[in-house]
Design a protein around this motif. Structure first.
Motif, PDB file in Angstrom:
ATOM      1  N   GLN A  36       0.817  -1.215   0.000  1.00 40.87           N
ATOM      2  CA  GLN A  36       0.000   0.000   0.000  1.00 40.87           C
ATOM      3  C   GLN A  36       0.849   1.262   0.000  1.00 40.87           C
ATOM      4  N   TYR A  37       2.131   1.133   0.374  1.00 38.19           N
ATOM      5  CA  TYR A  37       3.011   2.295   0.418  1.00 38.19           C
ATOM      6  C   TYR A  37       3.867   2.436  -0.838  1.00 38.19           C
ATOM      7  N   THR A  38       3.418   1.847  -1.926  1.00 41.39           N
ATOM      8  CA  THR A  38       4.172   1.862  -3.175  1.00 41.39           C
ATOM      9  C   THR A  38       4.577   3.269  -3.598  1.00 41.39           C
ATOM     10  N   MET A  39       3.681   4.246  -3.426  1.00 39.13           N
ATOM     11  CA  MET A  39       3.965   5.620  -3.856  1.00 39.13           C
ATOM     12  C   MET A  39       4.983   6.315  -2.953  1.00 39.13           C
ATOM     13  N   VAL A  40       5.182   5.789  -1.760  1.00 38.24           N
ATOM     14  CA  VAL A  40       6.018   6.468  -0.769  1.00 38.24           C
ATOM     15  C   VAL A  40       7.494   6.134  -0.939  1.00 38.24           C
ATOM     16  N   TRP A  41       7.791   4.940  -1.451  1.00 34.81           N
ATOM     17  CA  TRP A  41       9.177   4.469  -1.469  1.00 34.81           C
ATOM     18  C   TRP A  41      10.119   5.401  -2.222  1.00 34.81           C
ATOM     19  N   LYS A  42       9.633   6.021  -3.292  1.00 33.66           N
ATOM     20  CA  LYS A  42      10.469   6.926  -4.074  1.00 33.66           C
ATOM     21  C   LYS A  42      10.203   8.394  -3.729  1.00 33.66           C
ATOM     22  N   ASN A  43       9.442   8.623  -2.688  1.00 33.12           N
ATOM     23  CA  ASN A  43       9.117   9.988  -2.286  1.00 33.12           C
ATOM     24  C   ASN A  43       9.480  10.243  -0.830  1.00 33.12           C
ATOM     25  N   GLY A  44      10.670   9.814  -0.446  1.00 34.04           N
ATOM     26  CA  GLY A  44      11.165  10.082   0.901  1.00 34.04           C
ATOM     27  C   GLY A  44      11.062   8.933   1.873  1.00 34.04           C
ATOM     28  N   GLY A  45      10.213   7.928   1.535  1.00 33.28           N
ATOM     29  CA  GLY A  45      10.100   6.759   2.395  1.00 33.28           C
ATOM     30  C   GLY A  45       9.321   7.018   3.667  1.00 33.28           C
ATOM     31  N   ILE A  46       9.105   5.949   4.424  1.00 32.48           N
ATOM     32  CA  ILE A  46       8.424   6.046   5.720  1.00 32.48           C
ATOM     33  C   ILE A  46       9.508   6.131   6.793  1.00 32.48           C
ATOM     34  N   TYR A  47       9.828   7.350   7.166  1.00 31.52           N
ATOM     35  CA  TYR A  47      10.966   7.608   8.057  1.00 31.52           C
ATOM     36  C   TYR A  47      10.866   6.798   9.347  1.00 31.52           C
ATOM     37  N   GLN A  48       9.674   6.759   9.931  1.00 34.96           N
ATOM     38  CA  GLN A  48       9.512   6.101  11.223  1.00 34.96           C
ATOM     39  C   GLN A  48       9.654   4.583  11.157  1.00 34.96           C
ATOM     40  N   SER A  49       9.782   4.014   9.955  1.00 39.93           N
ATOM     41  CA  SER A  49       9.990   2.570   9.848  1.00 39.93           C
ATOM     42  C   SER A  49      11.351   2.155  10.402  1.00 39.93           C
ATOM     43  N   VAL A  50      12.249   3.119  10.566  1.00 45.10           N
ATOM     44  CA  VAL A  50      13.550   2.832  11.185  1.00 45.10           C
ATOM     45  C   VAL A  50      13.358   2.295  12.598  1.00 45.10           C
ATOM     46  N   LEU A  51      12.326   2.774  13.295  1.00 47.19           N
ATOM     47  CA  LEU A  51      12.114   2.367  14.684  1.00 47.19           C
ATOM     48  C   LEU A  51      11.793   0.879  14.786  1.00 47.19           C
ATOM     49  N   GLU A  52      10.877   0.419  13.971  1.00 46.31           N
ATOM     50  CA  GLU A  52      10.491  -0.990  14.016  1.00 46.31           C
ATOM     51  C   GLU A  52      11.651  -1.883  13.600  1.00 46.31           C
ATOM     52  N   ALA A  53      12.424  -1.433  12.606  1.00 48.21           N
ATOM     53  CA  ALA A  53      13.570  -2.225  12.161  1.00 48.21           C
ATOM     54  C   ALA A  53      14.634  -2.319  13.251  1.00 48.21           C
TER      55      ALA A  53
END
Length: 760
Positions: free
Chosen positions: A405-422
């Protein structure tokens, strides 16, 4: 609609004086150096401000070797040759004793505040040893790279690509990302606003009189004061833009989408939509209209607390002013989990009245390549993008790439907060290193405790900044970047209705042992064995390459600082098209109606504006058509907690800047008198604000300028690291109260939650 005198309730807003801590025992700061006269690079230097993300064109000069006067660049007409309070204060960075001027290495426990000065050679060696170790053990993808988007992020992410990591993130998912994703979904690109020529403006919390964008703010002022435009604001609090509006409607937080859909319902039902425009340029109107048919003003009234009568009247007024009517798609407004639907619903109102490429509407930026094709000659130089062959291709997916569902986000800055879960849960794989450049997630990301836990989990952290920010306080290595007044950068595109370029240039010689970020990461790459990916020698080499070795064009841009080319052009505006074709004899032939309407194309799968999207439906089932989805943002016994920008600060970046800290050092919590009365609270009382993830102590500001079920605070205050002595402990830390939640499709970090308040 509520009418108030702004002066009656903004007294005591929290603009108290800051603690003027002029001495610092922190190693690596300017306090340890003897103050020397400023050395001017030129008499009047044209450059670019960086006190906020707008990056206005400026002109600066050194005064008596002691100070720098910063004004606007008069070559840039839309900016009016002016700067705001933030822009004018930039010089106070130069001699701030707390400013970093040497690389620092952590020598105590992480966050303990014990540092030692080191040389750049030691810093680069430390980076090389730690980052290459993580790369060898876990792959380059185990290191995340995050940066504030802008002039420096390109060089920084080039470094990340050379290293081999796919995990690069901008601040988009923390601030402007939703409207960008919505715009690219519907139009294939970002759009611009012609506010100055608008006659009717719908505003959903885009507070241009506090979150100042000098060009857009001036254009809004021009529309209101010279053009007689009507401004209607939907916002839970009586902000300054609400104060300057013709109407303020205190909407329930997070329900903006319902208003936008109800307005569309009226426009379509009353047969006021631009049918010719929709037939030629729009895909999916029938599906959209069918969905919108159920969203009546009466339906919206129950959700938003705005009367059906007002909704219907405003819709009719808005449509009557078409095409000089704008529904402002916003920037950082009241957040809801349904940001994607909200922004698309607002964009759709513009489509219904056919304001695209018309005066007083929305338009596509005219960059040089496109403009030259229309002109039939080279009016403006086309910027080249010096490429590098053989850049590594990541072997691992991005950490935010597991959910389609986040296909449009990957090339537009990404989901910054995903660093936390990783970092904390190793999903989809562990992040062990974090390199940051001018970004401060401890302030700008939600759930501060979770951010802190993620930082503590890292094996190695590098921060490049001008201060020891709240995030940098937990780094292993801090790299001191030169301020924007001390560095040169590449030519930047600032095209609007015609092509335009501007450039940042040094105003003063470098103070201390700082470096521009492009140089820092070039030299770091060389120390790490990645020098082959940096074939350019210096910034002038890059600038020259950008302009295809056109020395005359480069000299012109440097001399003026801002250069606009050609005649302004809107493709569907006959007068502008005529002026354009009169200017350029070889211009493309016009249509029978005297416009370039047939030339208007959109970079979407259908080549049209997509009010419903098969592409979105393919990766986010049920989301192809714009629709309303209810969102629960608080519990029954809680108050809505919202935040916003203030004119003298930039998010979490400027609260330690001396002049700005003196202007405003605290953020009182806005509470309605009825709510405050029930809690026994008066203005100035110390209060405790508690949410599901944290608790903050602050001061109360009792004001009728907010809904009874809502409280508000300006963001960016309440730093908790001792290195920022002017900002530490001053005010409410908003990020400490907001839970870590991500909005569907756009990946936004949500900034609305429920809180309880008690007097301390």
């Amino acid at each position: 609609m509520i009418e108030l005198n702004r002066r009656n309730f903004l007294k005591g807003v929290g603009a108290g004086g800051a603690t003027c801590a002029l001495a610092s025992t922190l190693p690596g700061t300017l306090a340890a150096l003897e103050r020397e006269p400023l050395k001017a690079v030129g008499e009047d230097v044209a450059s670019i401000c960086e006190m906020c993300s707008t990056r206005c064109p400026i002109s600066a000069r050194v005064l008596n070797g002691k100070n720098v006067f910063i004004g606007g660049n008069k070559e840039s007409k839309s900016f009016g040759g002016k700067v705001c309070a933030r822009g004018a204060s930039g010089h106070s960075l130069l001699y701030d004793p707390q400013r970093l001027v040497k690389p620092l290495k952590r020598i105590g426990e992480r966050g303990e505040g014990k540092w030692a000065e080191i040389s750049w050679q030691e810093a680069y060696q430390m980076m090389a040893e730690n980052l290459n170790r993580i790369k060898a053990e876990s792959g380059p993808e185990a290191v995340a790279f995050s940066s504030k988007k802008g002039s420096l992020s390109g060089h920084f992410f080039h470094f990340a690509k050379a290293f081999g990591s796919p995990n690069t993130f901008t601040h988009g998912s923390l601030c402007p990302g939703a409207y960008v994703i919505a715009s690219k979904t519907m139009f294939g690109t970002k759009l611009k606003r012609d506010l100055a020529n608008a006659k009717y403006i719908l505003n959903f919390g885009h507070n241009l009189y506090e979150g100042i964008n000098m060009s857009e703010t001036r254009n809004l002022m021009k529309a209101q004061t010279q053009g007689g435009a009507k401004l209607v604001v939907f916002e839970p609090r009586f902000s300054i833009v609400a104060d300057k509006a013709d109407e303020w409607h205190a909407i329930r937080p997070g329900t903006d989408v319902a208003i936008a859909l109800a307005l569309a319902n009226v426009i379509i039902n009353e047969d006021l939509h631009d049918k010719a425009f929709i037939k030629q340029y729009v895909e999916g109107f029938d599906e959209y209209a069918k969905e919108v048919s159920q969203y009546t003003p009466e339906w919206a009234e129950a959700i938003t607390d705005i009367s059906a009568k007002d909704i219907r009247r405003i819709a009719l007024e808005f449509a009557a002013q078409a095409p000089k009517a704008i529904a402002d798609y916003g920037h950082r407004a009241t957040y809801t989990p349904e940001e994607f639907e909200m922004r698309r619903a607002i964009f759709a109102l513009n489509v219904l009245v056919g304001n695209i490429e018309r005066k007083g509407g929305l338009y596509l930026g005219k960059k040089a390549k496109t403009y030259n094709k229309f002109a039939g000659e080279t009016v403006a130089p086309v910027l080249a993008k010096p490429g590098v062959k053989g850049m590594p291709k990541p072997s691992a997916p991005r950490i935010d790439q597991s959910d389609k569902q986040y296909t449009m986000v990957w090339k537009n800055g990404g989901i910054y907060q995903s660093v936390l879960e990783a970092a904390l849960e190793k999903k989809p794989y562990p992040i062990k290193g974090w390199v940051m450049c001018r970004t401060n997630p401890m302030q700008t990301m939600t759930d501060r405790a979770k951010v802190l836990a993620s930082l503590q989990k890292m094996e190695f952290i590098v921060c490049c900044d001008v201060y020891v920010s709240e995030t940098a306080a937990y780094a292993d290595l801090i790299l001191p970047e030169s301020t924007y007044l001390e560095r040169d950068e590449e030519i930047a595109d600032k095209s609007g209705k015609s092509p335009a370029y501007y450039v940042r240039q040094r105003v003063v010689e470098t103070i201390g042992d700082t470096k521009p970020s492009w140089m820092i990461f070039k030299e770091a790459a060389e120390a790490m064995g990645l020098g082959e990916f940096y074939p350019w020698e210096n910034m002038e080499t890059l600038q020259f390459a950008q302009l295809n070795r056109d020395a005359k064009a480069l000299s012109n841009i440097k001399e003026k600082g801002f250069v606009s080319y050609g005649k302004p052009l809107l493709l569907r505006e006959p007068e502008m098209v005529k002026a354009f074709t009169d200017q350029y004899p070889n211009a493309k032939p016009v249509d029978a109606d005297g416009t370039y309407s047939s030339q208007l194309k959109f970079k979407t799968p259908t080549g049209k504006i997509e009010l419903s999207s098969a592409k979105v439906e393919s990766f986010a089932p049920g989301r192809g058509v714009i629709r309303y989805r209810p969102a629960v943002l608080k519990q029954k016994d809680e108050l809505y907690f919202i935040q916003g920008k203030v004119s003298v600060h930039t998010n979490g970046a400027t609260h330690n800047v001396p002049m700005l800290a003196n202007l405003m050092s605290d953020n009182g919590l806005w509470i309605h008198p009825v709510t405050a009365g029930k809690l026994g609270i008066q203005t100035g009382d110390t209060i405790r604000i508690t949410s599901s993830v944290g608790s903050e102590v602050g001061s109360a500001l009792v004001t009728p300028g907010i809904r009874q079920d809502t409280v508000f605070a300006y963001m960016g205050f309440g730093s908790k690291n001792k290195e920022l002595s002017r900002a530490t402990g001053k005010g409410i830390h908003c990020g400490n109260l907001l839970p870590d939640k991500t909005a569907p499709v756009v990946g936004m970090n949500l900034h609305t939650t429920g809180v309880t308040i008690e007097k301390v």
